[in-house]
Motif scaffolding. Structure first.
Motif, PDB file in Angstrom:
ATOM      1  N   TYR A  62       0.912  -1.232   0.031  1.00 20.51           N
ATOM      2  CA  TYR A  62      -0.045   0.115  -0.066  1.00 20.51           C
ATOM      3  C   TYR A  62       0.806   1.302   0.086  1.00 20.51           C
ATOM      4  O   TYR A  62       0.615   2.282  -0.645  1.00 20.51           O
ATOM      5  CB  TYR A  62      -0.851   0.008   1.146  1.00 20.51           C
ATOM      6  N   SER A 107       2.348   2.190  -4.742  1.00 17.89           N
ATOM      7  CA  SER A 107       1.112   3.157  -5.268  1.00 17.89           C
ATOM      8  C   SER A 107       1.128   3.617  -6.756  1.00 17.89           C
ATOM      9  O   SER A 107       0.080   3.390  -7.490  1.00 17.89           O
ATOM     10  CB  SER A 107       0.990   4.534  -4.461  1.00 17.89           C
ATOM     11  N   ARG A 147       0.256   0.499  -8.790  1.00 19.17           N
ATOM     12  CA  ARG A 147      -1.126   0.258  -8.398  1.00 19.17           C
ATOM     13  C   ARG A 147      -1.912   1.230  -9.271  1.00 19.17           C
ATOM     14  O   ARG A 147      -2.908   0.717  -9.936  1.00 19.17           O
ATOM     15  CB  ARG A 147      -1.495   0.372  -7.006  1.00 19.17           C
TER      16      ARG A 147
END
Length: 72
Positions: free
Chosen positions: A46, A50, A53
């Motif tokens: 996370y 990023s 993603r």
């Protein structure tokens, strides 16, 4: 398809690194090792992944927005 592969490989790599670190710290219980590795790699991805993603989600949304071409 490349951003999806990069993100997936990075997630797997973070999981392996987390499992390796926990093994080095002496975690012996397999169930706890897998659960903790999953949790740690999820938190790390996370924070660290990023950009990958975002690239993956943009690629998927582009593919979903385009109509399929049919050869008739």
């Amino acid at each position: 398809m490349r951003p999806v592969l990069v993100y997936t490989a990075s997630r797997i790599g973070l999981f392996v690194v987390a499992a390796g670190l926990l093994l080095l710290l002496g975690v012996q219980n397999l169930l706890f090792l897998l659960a903790a590795s999953f949790l740690l790699s999820g938190i790390a991805s996370y924070v660290l992944l990023s950009k990958q993603r975002d690239a993956m989600s943009a690629r998927i949304s582009d593919r979903m927005g385009r109509p399929e071409q049919h050869d008739d």
